[in-house]
Design an enzyme around this catalytic site. Structure first.
Site, PDB file in Angstrom:
ATOM      1  N   ASP A  25      21.957  -1.788  -5.626  1.00  0.00           N
ATOM      2  CA  ASP A  25      20.475  -1.223  -5.510  1.00  0.00           C
ATOM      3  C   ASP A  25      19.619  -1.481  -6.723  1.00  0.00           C
ATOM      4  OD1 ASP A  25      20.764  -0.599  -2.945  1.00  0.00           O
ATOM      5  OD2 ASP A  25      21.140   1.302  -3.033  1.00  0.00           O
ATOM      6  N   ARG A  50      20.182  14.354 -14.459  1.00  0.00           N
ATOM      7  CA  ARG A  50      18.817  13.553 -14.253  1.00  0.00           C
ATOM      8  C   ARG A  50      17.885  13.752 -15.448  1.00  0.00           C
ATOM      9  NH1 ARG A  50      22.172  10.870 -11.412  1.00  0.00           N
ATOM     10  NH2 ARG A  50      21.976  11.093  -9.249  1.00  0.00           N
ATOM     11  N   ASP A 110      16.608  13.571  -5.790  1.00  0.00           N
ATOM     12  CA  ASP A 110      16.730  12.954  -7.198  1.00  0.00           C
ATOM     13  C   ASP A 110      15.218  12.271  -7.552  1.00  0.00           C
ATOM     14  OD1 ASP A 110      19.208  13.575  -8.153  1.00  0.00           O
ATOM     15  OD2 ASP A 110      19.880  11.621  -7.091  1.00  0.00           O
ATOM     16  N   SER A 161      27.713   7.939  -0.130  1.00  0.00           N
ATOM     17  CA  SER A 161      26.775   7.881  -1.132  1.00  0.00           C
ATOM     18  C   SER A 161      27.439   8.772  -2.279  1.00  0.00           C
ATOM     19  CB  SER A 161      25.319   8.404  -0.881  1.00  0.00           C
ATOM     20  OG  SER A 161      24.501   8.544  -2.156  1.00  0.00           O
TER      21      SER A 161
END
Length: 398
Positions: free
Chosen positions: A14, A95, A124, A175
């Site tokens: 991606d 993050r 996210d 995922s």
């Protein structure tokens, strides 16, 4: 002169497609930034080369494992951070680490925009964009998957048409996000919440039901920070790696839960966090020994709120920053040793010792040598129960 976009780059399909996709959609030059927070996998240099091969004008990589352990995992440990009392903030912690590097790269290269590969359904996207807004409010944020309709099928087709050096034929049904603090797995057959997880999902932990000998470990803390294991000095990174290995070998830290996402939906997640869970259990018990009662009671409320803020992407918020000060102060005396037995998927505390202990044997014992004056208890109970007694007389008299 073309605008510049800094892209949070993982090296996968991606984000590799995002490089060319962003260039086509916006005409901007893309600078890829990959941050190692202990996720394992490919060598950083290989990831950097792939980003350039996929069209990035520049690519930066950063080994942030020590930074992640010391500046993000340790505060979470001090806060005993467990979202909904179970999830140790695996993705949530990484993050802001990545965001910090993205903001620095944007400033360095004069970029106007930061891009990420998140969808519009997850947490996210919020963590990235609120984090960027907090550190560099002048920057814009884009998410090709969310903003430009870059579906998985379109990404595969784009990669094949443009000959990108990335695998497009194998599709993992899950995922997966992982780092030093743990691993998160979702989607696929897990979306049916009646389906049980299968052993193939797990890589950080061994089957807790398998026969094996227990493992006893002594963890030393200094002001809430793990500083030694079995008497051997360790850095925070080394402590987490060692406990991931030892607790993981005993099946500790498997979590299967339905959680409340920030965007308003419930999501089924399977987590592995052996080191995080073992360390939090040890830290909580040392707090029980060293933290005064009223402070401990209030800290439990602060810990819960701290975890919610971090889960919701508010790492850089004023409230979270203020709570950090409280949590650091509350950990000032959290020093000593915790002995644990790791076995059968559980981390069980079996011993505690601390020079900062508030446990007084002479007050606690029921044997000879007891210095607790029991004659004081009767009057204490009378005064403590007086408001309830007065209210009861009123209420029962009606």
């Amino acid at each position: 002169m073309a605008e510049k976009v800094v892209l949070a780059y993982s090296g996968g399909l991606d984000t590799s497609v995002c490089i060319g996709w962003i260039a086509e959609q916006t005409g901007a030059e893309v600078i890829a930034v990959a941050v190692d927070v202990g996720q394992g996998g490919e060598d950083l240099e290989e990831i950097r080369k792939r980003a350039l091969a996929c069209g990035a004008v520049e690519a930066e990589v950063a080994d942030a494992r020590d930074e992640f352990a010391e500046e993000y995992c340790v505060p979470a440990l001090k806060a005993n951070a467990l979202y909904q009392d179970r999830y140790p903030l695996v993705s949530s912690l990484s993050r802001p680490t990545i965001v910090k590097h993205l903001a620095a790269a944007a400033k360095k290269h004069g970029a106007t925009t930061v891009a990420h590969g998140c969808t519009g359904k997850g947490n996210d996207q919020v963590r990235f964009e609120v984090g960027i807004a907090s550190l560099a409010p002048e920057l814009k944020c884009i998410a090709p998957v969310r903003d430009y309709g870059m579906t998985r099928d379109k990404a595969i087709a784009f990669a094949e048409v443009n000959g990108l050096p990335i695998e497009t034929t194998k599709k993992n049904p899950y995922s997966i996000d992982q780092n030093l603090w743990g691993k998160a797995v979702e989607t696929g057959f897990l979306e049916d919440i009646w389906n049980g997880p299968i052993e193939d999902l797990y890589s950080y932990t061994q089957d807790p039901a398998a026969a094996r000998e227990p493992d006893e470990v002594v963890i030393t803390f200094t002001k809430g920070v793990p500083t030694a294991i079995d008497g051997k000095p360790v850095t925070p990174l080394e402590a987490i790696l060692e406990m991931n290995r030892r607790a993981g070998a005993q099946g500790v830290g498997r979590i299967d839960m339905v959680e409340d996402r920030l965007v308003g939906i419930k999501s089924r997640e399977v987590y592995e966090a052996p080191g995080a869970i073992a360390l939090i259990v040890a830290h909580q018990e040392l707090e029980n020994v060293t933290v005064e009662r009223e402070l401990a009671r209030f800290k439990r409320t602060v810990d819960q709120r701290w975890g919610e803020l971090v889960y919701d992407g508010l790492w850089f918020s004023p409230l979270k920053r203020a709570l950090d000060g409280f949590i650091d102060e509350a950990n000032e005396h959290v020093s000593g040793d915790i002995r644990m037995t790791l076995h059968g998927g559980r981390a069980v505390v079996t011993g505690r010792r601390s020079g900062e202990s508030l446990y007084d044997f002479n007050l606690a014992t029921y044997d000879t040598g007891d210095v607790f004056d029991q004659s004081l208890a009767k009057g204490f109970i009378e005064l403590f129960g007086l408001p309830s007694k007065i209210a009861a007389k009123r209420d029962l008299g009606k």
